[in-house]
Motif scaffolding. Structure first.
Motif, PDB file in Angstrom:
ATOM      1  N   THR A 243      -7.745 -52.351 -37.421  1.00  0.00           N
ATOM      2  CA  THR A 243      -6.454 -53.036 -37.426  1.00  0.00           C
ATOM      3  C   THR A 243      -5.922 -53.108 -36.003  1.00  0.00           C
ATOM      4  OG1 THR A 243      -5.906 -52.281 -39.655  1.00  0.00           O
ATOM      5  CG2 THR A 243      -4.064 -52.964 -38.253  1.00  0.00           C
ATOM      6  N   LEU A 245      -2.877 -54.189 -33.333  1.00  0.00           N
ATOM      7  CA  LEU A 245      -1.446 -54.441 -33.192  1.00  0.00           C
ATOM      8  C   LEU A 245      -1.236 -55.211 -31.894  1.00  0.00           C
ATOM      9  CD1 LEU A 245       1.425 -53.911 -34.337  1.00  0.00           C
ATOM     10  CD2 LEU A 245       1.500 -51.868 -32.859  1.00  0.00           C
ATOM     11  N   LEU A 271      -7.983 -56.691 -39.523  1.00  0.00           N
ATOM     12  CA  LEU A 271      -6.596 -57.048 -39.800  1.00  0.00           C
ATOM     13  C   LEU A 271      -5.846 -57.110 -38.480  1.00  0.00           C
ATOM     14  CD1 LEU A 271      -4.389 -57.480 -42.010  1.00  0.00           C
ATOM     15  CD2 LEU A 271      -3.970 -55.016 -41.893  1.00  0.00           C
ATOM     16  N   LYS A 273      -2.048 -57.530 -36.794  1.00  0.00           N
ATOM     17  CA  LYS A 273      -0.596 -57.554 -36.939  1.00  0.00           C
ATOM     18  C   LYS A 273       0.004 -58.075 -35.640  1.00  0.00           C
ATOM     19  CE  LYS A 273      -0.413 -53.607 -40.130  1.00  0.00           C
ATOM     20  NZ  LYS A 273       0.149 -52.246 -40.349  1.00  0.00           N
ATOM     21  N   ALA A 291      -3.030 -63.929 -39.411  1.00  0.00           N
ATOM     22  CA  ALA A 291      -2.372 -62.706 -38.942  1.00  0.00           C
ATOM     23  C   ALA A 291      -1.202 -62.315 -39.835  1.00  0.00           C
ATOM     24  CB  ALA A 291      -1.877 -62.896 -37.511  1.00  0.00           C
ATOM     25  N   VAL A 292      -0.908 -61.012 -39.858  1.00  0.00           N
ATOM     26  CA  VAL A 292       0.303 -60.496 -40.484  1.00  0.00           C
ATOM     27  C   VAL A 292       1.408 -60.501 -39.425  1.00  0.00           C
ATOM     28  CG1 VAL A 292       1.386 -58.488 -41.549  1.00  0.00           C
ATOM     29  CG2 VAL A 292      -1.000 -59.050 -42.084  1.00  0.00           C
ATOM     30  N   LEU A 294       5.037 -59.501 -37.924  1.00  0.00           N
ATOM     31  CA  LEU A 294       6.074 -58.471 -37.999  1.00  0.00           C
ATOM     32  C   LEU A 294       7.228 -58.922 -37.109  1.00  0.00           C
ATOM     33  CD1 LEU A 294       3.690 -55.414 -37.466  1.00  0.00           C
ATOM     34  CD2 LEU A 294       4.502 -56.326 -39.652  1.00  0.00           C
ATOM     35  N   HIS A 314       4.038 -48.777 -36.806  1.00  0.00           N
ATOM     36  CA  HIS A 314       2.905 -49.689 -36.959  1.00  0.00           C
ATOM     37  C   HIS A 314       1.723 -49.237 -36.099  1.00  0.00           C
ATOM     38  CE1 HIS A 314       4.767 -52.633 -39.547  1.00  0.00           C
ATOM     39  NE2 HIS A 314       5.837 -52.702 -38.745  1.00  0.00           N
ATOM     40  N   SER A 318      -2.688 -48.379 -36.756  1.00  0.00           N
ATOM     41  CA  SER A 318      -3.568 -49.331 -36.066  1.00  0.00           C
ATOM     42  C   SER A 318      -4.709 -48.607 -35.384  1.00  0.00           C
ATOM     43  CB  SER A 318      -2.763 -50.132 -35.033  1.00  0.00           C
ATOM     44  OG  SER A 318      -1.685 -50.805 -35.656  1.00  0.00           O
TER      45      SER A 318
END
Length: 426
Positions: A243, A245, A271, A273, A291-292, A294, A314, A318
Motif C-alpha cells: 500500500t 501513501l 493499493l 492512497k 486510487a483511493v 483521502l 494512514h 502503508s
C-alpha cells in the motif's frame, strides 16, 4: 557495466600485460574492434574513409582501424594530426600500414587534408583519446573545426579528442562524434553532462583483457539495466503488493501527483492512497480512478499541519510513502514533512517541493528510522548541498556519493544520465 577512470584503465592494461598479452596486441585488438564496429554500423565497401591519427597510442589504434577498413575494401586515407607517431607501439602500427594507404601530414598539407575530411563518408577520430593533458593548439583546433563541419559519420576512438577523460572538461575545442568506441568499460566523460553531448552513441568493446582482471578493478560507478518484474502467482491480489501513501499536489499543481500515482499503479502497487486537498479532488478522481482518495482540510490550497495525526494513521497502514510532488512551499508543509520523517517506519521518497521544504534543515533526515530516498534535479541538489550547479555537474559521481554517505540516504540525482548513490557510498 563499470565506469572507470583513466588510471584504472592503465592498471587493467598493465595487469593484462603481466598475464601475457603484449601492449602491441592490445592495440591491435582495439583498432580491430573499432573497425568491426564501424563495419557493423555502416557499409564500408568502396566508401571514402579518413582516419585522423595523433602521435600517441590513440593514433596507433587509428592506424590499425585504417588497415582493417582497407582490408575490407574501404578507400582509406590517413591524416597525421601532429606528425610521425612517437610511442613505440604506435610507430609499429604506422609501419604496418603499407604503401597502399595514403598518408598525409596535416602540418604540411592542411588544405588537402581539409578537403579529404569534408568530402569523406566516414571519419575516424584517433587524435588524443584518454591521454589528453593539455589544451589543443591553434592548428589542432582548426583541424577539429573542420572535422566537425564534415557531413561524414564520425567515430571517435576511446573518447572524442579534446575531452578530459575523468572530468569531461572540454579543453577549448573537441571533436563531436556520432559514435564513440571505448574499450572494456565506460569512462566518466561518456556520462558527464559537460561532455556526453559530444560522444554520440557510446559502446564499450572487448580488447582481450580477461573478465577476472576487469571484475577485480576498482570503479567509480556501475550502470544498471532495467529491472525485471517478478512474475505474479495466480491467486495474488491487491493486498499482496503493498500500500502506497502519496502526499502530493496542491491547488494549481496537481499534475506531478497524477503522474506519480499513475507510475505507482503502472509498476504494480497493490493499493494507492492519494492524499488531496479539496481543490484537487475532481482532477485526481478523473485521472486516477484506481486510487483511493483521502481528502484533508487544506490551508490556502495546500496541506494543513492540523491534519498531521490523520496522515500518521494512514502511514501506519502503508508500506511506502511518497511526499513532495507539487505540494508547494509553506510552513505547514515543512512541519508535516519533518513529522513524517520522524514517524515513518516504511521507505519514504521525498521529491520536488518536499526537498525544497527540508533543504534549510536537511539534518532532520538523520532522525529517520526507515530508508529515505531523495530525488533532486540539479538545482534542488544545489540547495541541498550548498554547491553551485556548475560544481555539481562537473562532479556528479563524487557529489552524489558524498551526500548519500553523509546523510545515509539513497540519492537519485536526476539528469540525462541519472546518478543513484547508496548510503554505503556505491
Amino acid at each position: 557495466m563499470k565506469v572507470i577512470d583513466r588510471q584504472t584503465m592503465k592498471m587493467a592494461e598493465e595487469m593484462a600485460f603481466k598475464s601475457g598479452i603484449s601492449y602491441l596486441r592490445l592495440m591491435e585488438n582495439a583498432g580491430t574492434a573499432t573497425a568491426r564496429f564501424i563495419r557493423e554500423t555502416l557499409p564500408v565497401n568502396e566508401r571514402q574513409v579518413v582516419v585522423v591519427c595523433g602521435q600517441g597510442n590513440n593514433g596507433g589504434d587509428g592506424f590499425v582501424a585504417a588497415r582493417k577498413l582497407y582490408e575490407n575494401s574501404a578507400k582509406v586515407s590517413v591524416i597525421l594530426a601532429g606528425g610521425i607517431p612517437y610511442t613505440k607501439d604506435a610507430k609499429a602500427m604506422f609501419e604496418r600500414l603499407g604503401d597502399e594507404i595514403t598518408v598525409i601530414d596535416y602540418l604540411d598539407f592542411e588544405d588537402t587534408c581539409n578537403r579529404l575530411i569534408l568530402n569523406c563518408d566516414i571519419l575516424v577520430d584517433a587524435v588524443f583519446g584518454t591521454g589528453l593533458n593539455r589544451a589543443p593548439d591553434n592548428i589542432t583546433r582548426r583541424l577539429f573545426e573542420t572535422m566537425n563541419e564534415s557531413s561524414a559519420t564520425t567515430f571517435s576512438i576511446d573518447i572524442p579528442s579534446g575531452i578530459a577523460c575523468d572530468t569531461g572538461e572540454i579543453k577549448t575545442a573537441c571533436v563531436k562524434a556520432d559514435y564513440t568506441v571505448t574499450f572494456e568499460a565506460l569512462k566518466p566523460c561518456h556520462l558527464l553532462p559537460s561532455s556526453n553531448e559530444f560522444c554520440g552513441k557510446t559502446v564499450a568493446v572487448k580488447i582481450g583483457i580477461s573478465e577476472r582482471i576487469m571484475e577485480d578493478l576498482p570503479f567509480i560507478a556501475k550502470t544498471i539495466s532495467t529491472p525485471a518484474l517478478k512474475p505474479r502467482r495466480k491467486n495474488d491480489h491487491k493486498g499482496s503488493f503493498g500500500t502506497g501513501l502519496s502526499v502530493c499536489g496542491s491547488y494549481g499543481m496537481p499534475g506531478a501527483a497524477v503522474i506519480a500515482a499513475k507510475a505507482a499503479l503502472r509498476s504494480g502497487i497493490g493499493l494507492l492512497k492519494m492524499v488531496c486537498v479539496k481543490e484537487n479532488y475532481q482532477i485526481f478522481a478523473t485521472n486516477v480512478p484506481e486510487a483511493v482518495l483521502l481528502t484533508l482540510k487544506g490551508n490556502d490550497g495546500k496541506f494543513a499541519l492540523g491534519e498531521i495525526n490523520l496522515l500518521k494513521e494512514h502511514l501506519e497502514k502503508s508500506t511506502a510513502l511518497l511526499i513532495g510532488c507539487g505540494i508547494g512551499l509553506s510552513h505547514d508543509n515543512r512541519e508535516i514533512i519533518k513529522e513524517l520523517i520522524s514517524a515513518t517506519s516504511v521507505p519514504m521518497i521525498i521529491d520536488a517541493d518536499g526537498i525544497n521544504c527540508i533543504a534549510p534543515c536537511i539534518d532532520i533526515i538523520k532522525q529517520a528510522k526507515a530508508p529515505i530516498v531523495l530525488t533532486p534535479h540539479i538545482k534542488e541538489m544545489s540547495r541541498l548541498c550548498g554547491k553551485n550547479t556548475e560544481e555539481i555537474e562537473s562532479s556528479r559521481f563524487e557529489t552524489a556519493r558524498e551526500f548519500a554517505s553523509r546523510y545515509q540516504v539513497y540519492l537519485v540525482l536526476k539528469g540525462a544520465n541519472t546518478v543513484i548513490a547508496t548510503p554505503w557510498g556505491e
